[in-house]
Design an enzyme around this catalytic site. Structure first.
Site, PDB file in Angstrom:
ATOM      1  N   HIS A 185       0.827  -1.212   0.000  1.00 47.48           N
ATOM      2  CA  HIS A 185       0.000   0.000   0.000  1.00 47.48           C
ATOM      3  C   HIS A 185       0.865   1.266   0.000  1.00 47.48           C
ATOM      4  CE1 HIS A 185       0.988   0.817   4.222  1.00 47.48           C
ATOM      5  NE2 HIS A 185       0.849  -0.478   4.419  1.00 47.48           N
ATOM      6  N   GLU A 261      -2.177  -7.245   7.663  1.00 47.86           N
ATOM      7  CA  GLU A 261      -0.860  -7.131   8.284  1.00 47.86           C
ATOM      8  C   GLU A 261      -0.826  -7.922   9.591  1.00 47.86           C
ATOM      9  OE1 GLU A 261       2.214  -7.149   8.413  1.00 47.86           O
ATOM     10  OE2 GLU A 261       2.727  -5.113   7.741  1.00 47.86           O
TER      11      GLU A 261
END
Length: 381
Positions: A185, A261
């Site tokens: 990202h 994550e």
């Protein structure tokens, strides 16, 4: 079957460590690779290590039941169990000592060897362990599934195992590879400060620079014209990045929970220096073992590797032969690259992965993988 040679592959897992746990083990004919026996069991609440040892014991018992005098090669992806049973590491934990003693008793003397294998080579035992945990989740025990009868063994040389392939294209008989293009990202307000930002923190969105990075990445990927699907982590920063690319490509975004994550626990929002000051022992342990967890976290890198690997397999099954953009985070992407290379767990600490960088791995139908790109940021210049 007297004088046989077996390979025992064993694994164990715990969903929570400790948590609901189970093990799996297979016994293989060392010459033909045929599966001769399977064992699995849900063992209730336990740690990963206890489940791994119980898997080892079950595999050894299954092998001994087939032939008490067989020579056995044990293959496991648990470095701890392999090193302890090989006598190179001391067994300090009181829960492990009786299990190791039991395994030695089943193994006997002088005809069992131990070797470490990467997790992707231990898929059958891993599958069985997960089947056992799934069964336990529904209040029952694992039951073996009927297997098709094995083909007669002919006395001829076995084909060599597939070797890692670094060529430019897959052989025609394997078909087109599936290409996963991993995109980290774009920047968030925490990124330039190098603060831990996992799956249980504030879930920040993209900063102004991060939005710019996502748009530049979208332009670059649109120009290449190869991406056919977009999959991303459920976190806000990955969804914003994926949506920017998907809009440009005219594609939908599919959410995959396993791509989130790592849970950094009490480290969320702290810098490396702050964690070193407040939790020095835990930080040292985290960089020393893939099974260590951040302070207050429910996850280790080993846990992450398991769920990220499952997410990868889902994507490969859904999009065979296609090019898929996978928008995720530092830890999952590094882990999937590490698994593709067959590298040890600590390899993730030796990779750099910049915001909005691209990596690419091609996966072939014979189980091989080829890393094609790592930490590419040329599209941002």
């Amino acid at each position: 079957m007297a004088g046989a040679r077996f390979i025992v592959q064993a694994d164990g897992g715990s969903r929570g460590n400790p948590g609901p746990a189970g093990y799996g083990a297979v016994v293989l004919d060392a010459r033909t690779g045929e599966i001769l026996a399977e064992a699995a069991e849900f063992i209730g609440r336990a740690t990963n290590n206890v489940a791994e040892y119980k898997g080892l014991i079950a595999g050894l018992k299954a092998a001994r039941a087939l032939d008490p005098d067989a020579r056995i090669l044990v293959e496991m992806d648990s470095k701890l169990v392999v090193e302890q049973m090989s006598g190179r590491w001391k067994i300090k934990h009181p829960d492990m000592q009786p299990l190791a003693a039991e395994a030695r008793g089943v193994a006997g003397r002088g005809n069992v060897e131990y070797t470490w294998i990467p997790r992707e080579k231990n898929k059958e035992a891993d599958r069985l362990a997960n089947e056992a945990m799934d069964a336990g989740k529904h209040g029952r025990q694992w039951e073996p599934k009927a297997r098709a009868a094995a083909a007669p063994v002919v006395d001829e040389p076995l084909p060599a195992a597939p070797a890692p392939r670094a060529g430019w294209a897959a052989p025609a008989d394997l078909g087109a590879p599936t290409t996963l293009v991993f995109l980290r990202h774009g920047e968030t307000p925490l990124t330039p400060l190098r603060q831990f930002s996992g799956s249980t923190g504030s879930d920040p969105g993209l900063s102004e620079k991060g939005v710019w990075q996502a748009e530049r990445t979208a332009e670059a990927l649109a120009a290449r014209g190869t991406v056919q699907a977009v999959v991303c982590s459920p976190m806000l920063r990955t969804r914003q990045t994926a949506e920017a690319v998907a809009r440009r490509l005219g594609l939908d975004v599919r959410i995959e929970e396993g791509l989130r994550e790592l849970d950094f626990g009490d480290w969320e929002g702290l810098t490396f220096a702050e964690v070193m000051e407040r939790h020095p022992d835990d930080l040292t342990a985290f960089f020393g073992s893939a099974k260590a967890k951040p302070t207050g976290s429910a996850e280790s890198l080993t846990t992450l590797a398991h769920r990220a690997g499952q997410a990868r397999d889902k994507i490969l099954a859904r999009y065979p032969g296609k090019t898929v953009l996978v928008v995720s985070h530092v830890s999952p992407i590094k882990t999937l690259v590490r698994l593709a290379l067959g590298a040890p767990p600590d390899a993730v600490h030796r990779m750099e992965l910049s915001a909005a960088s691209l990596c690419a791995v091609q996966y072939y139908s014979d189980g091989n993988a080829s890393l094609r790109l790592l930490n590419d940021t040329s599209h941002l210049r």
